[in-house]
Design a protein around this motif. Structure first.
Motif, PDB file in Angstrom:
ATOM      1  N   THR A  37       0.832  -1.201   0.000  1.00 12.37           N
ATOM      2  CA  THR A  37       0.000   0.000   0.000  1.00 12.37           C
ATOM      3  C   THR A  37       0.867   1.251   0.000  1.00 12.37           C
ATOM      4  OG1 THR A  37      -1.712  -1.249   1.164  1.00 12.37           O
ATOM      5  CG2 THR A  37      -1.952   1.138   1.120  1.00 12.37           C
ATOM      6  N   THR A 132      -6.107   9.721  -0.251  1.00 10.52           N
ATOM      7  CA  THR A 132      -6.962   8.592   0.128  1.00 10.52           C
ATOM      8  C   THR A 132      -6.163   7.292   0.213  1.00 10.52           C
ATOM      9  OG1 THR A 132      -7.702   8.121  -2.141  1.00 10.52           O
ATOM     10  CG2 THR A 132      -9.018   9.688  -0.854  1.00 10.52           C
ATOM     11  N   VAL A 133      -5.196   7.117  -0.668  1.00  8.00           N
ATOM     12  CA  VAL A 133      -4.330   5.935  -0.584  1.00  8.00           C
ATOM     13  C   VAL A 133      -3.479   6.015   0.682  1.00  8.00           C
ATOM     14  CG1 VAL A 133      -2.480   4.625  -1.705  1.00  8.00           C
ATOM     15  CG2 VAL A 133      -4.334   5.575  -3.084  1.00  8.00           C
ATOM     16  N   ARG A 135      -4.362   7.424   3.501  1.00  5.73           N
ATOM     17  CA  ARG A 135      -5.229   7.052   4.624  1.00  5.73           C
ATOM     18  C   ARG A 135      -5.391   5.538   4.705  1.00  5.73           C
ATOM     19  NH1 ARG A 135      -5.152  10.690   8.492  1.00  5.73           N
ATOM     20  NH2 ARG A 135      -6.181  12.634   7.970  1.00  5.73           N
ATOM     21  N   ARG A 136      -5.477   4.874   3.555  1.00  2.00           N
ATOM     22  CA  ARG A 136      -5.563   3.408   3.563  1.00  2.00           C
ATOM     23  C   ARG A 136      -4.265   2.803   4.083  1.00  2.00           C
ATOM     24  NH1 ARG A 136      -4.748   0.221  -0.940  1.00  2.00           N
ATOM     25  NH2 ARG A 136      -5.482   1.908  -2.280  1.00  2.00           N
ATOM     26  N   ARG A 139      -4.351   3.012   7.761  1.00  2.00           N
ATOM     27  CA  ARG A 139      -5.228   2.001   8.372  1.00  2.00           C
ATOM     28  C   ARG A 139      -4.558   0.625   8.384  1.00  2.00           C
ATOM     29  NH1 ARG A 139      -8.907   4.768   5.061  1.00  2.00           N
ATOM     30  NH2 ARG A 139      -9.023   3.032   3.588  1.00  2.00           N
ATOM     31  N   VAL A 140      -3.921   0.276   7.286  1.00  2.00           N
ATOM     32  CA  VAL A 140      -3.253  -1.024   7.186  1.00  2.00           C
ATOM     33  C   VAL A 140      -2.083  -1.104   8.167  1.00  2.00           C
ATOM     34  CG1 VAL A 140      -1.913  -2.496   5.613  1.00  2.00           C
ATOM     35  CG2 VAL A 140      -4.002  -1.418   4.804  1.00  2.00           C
ATOM     36  N   SER A 164      -0.976  12.474   5.035  1.00  2.00           N
ATOM     37  CA  SER A 164      -2.324  12.674   4.472  1.00  2.00           C
ATOM     38  C   SER A 164      -2.755  14.124   4.638  1.00  2.00           C
ATOM     39  CB  SER A 164      -3.331  11.708   5.098  1.00  2.00           C
ATOM     40  OG  SER A 164      -3.419  11.920   6.484  1.00  2.00           O
TER      41      SER A 164
END
Length: 190
Positions: A37, A132-133, A135-136, A139-140, A164
């Motif tokens: 990611t 947005t990537v 933020r992912r 999260r990961v 971000s």
């Protein structure tokens, strides 16, 4: 120094990949998801650079290098036994640089009176995609840090959180310093 003589090694044909510290993990492993990611994030930052002015491009170039550092940080988890080389990890200084850049960019902008839609100039739209990537990725990485036995350094987590924000503020800069932001109008399409 990195030296790549061969692009394919066939060592991953069994569905595993090697971490920087040596052990092999399934390609579906949570750590590999985080590394992948971050790699995707780096590619989206590269897309934004295609449209960026010189000042923003310089910041994004440094961020892309940081993201390789972050990938190396994730690919070489901390271990109880010492490694035969210095482990590359995100530092507090990299986090602080992002904060200084955010503050400098934000000082040029009028305060928001509504949420911003991910639109506007091509550069801004790409920066929103990168945000947005990012933020992912965060999260990961947070999920990985919650797995028993897995370590994700605090500076790495702080870095993606600040990044971000950086990408959001940079998108406003790319939208004519906020003048071309596309604002959300709640309920406008009812």
């Amino acid at each position: 120094m990195v030296k790549l003589n061969r692009i394919y090694t066939r060592t991953g044909d069994d569905g595993t990949t090697g971490l920087g510290s040596g052990p092999r993990r399934l390609k579906s492993d949570a750590r590999l998801e985080a590394i992948g990611t971050v790699d995707e994030l780096n590619a989206t930052v590269g897309l934004a650079r295609l449209q960026a002015d010189a000042a923003l491009d310089a910041m994004l170039s440094t961020i892309q290098n940081d993201l390789f550092d972050l990938g190396a940080d994730l690919a070489t988890p901390e271990t109880p036994e010492p490694l035969p080389y210095e482990r590359l990890a995100i530092t507090q200084g990299q986090v602080e640089r992002l904060e200084r850049e955010i503050d400098a960019m934000n000082a040029r902008l009028e305060p928001l009176k509504s949420f911003v839609l991910p639109a506007g100039s091509p550069c801004a739209a790409h920066l929103h995609l990168a945000r947005t990537v990012c933020r992912r990725a965060e999260r990961v990485m947070v999920a990985l840090a919650r797995v028993e036995g897995e370590i994700v350094g605090r500076p790495a987590l702080l870095y993606v959180n600040r990044l971000s924000d950086h990408l959001f503020v940079a998108s406003r800069i790319a939208n004519d310093e906020g003048r071309a932001d596309v604002l959300w109008v709640p309920g406008a399409s009812r």
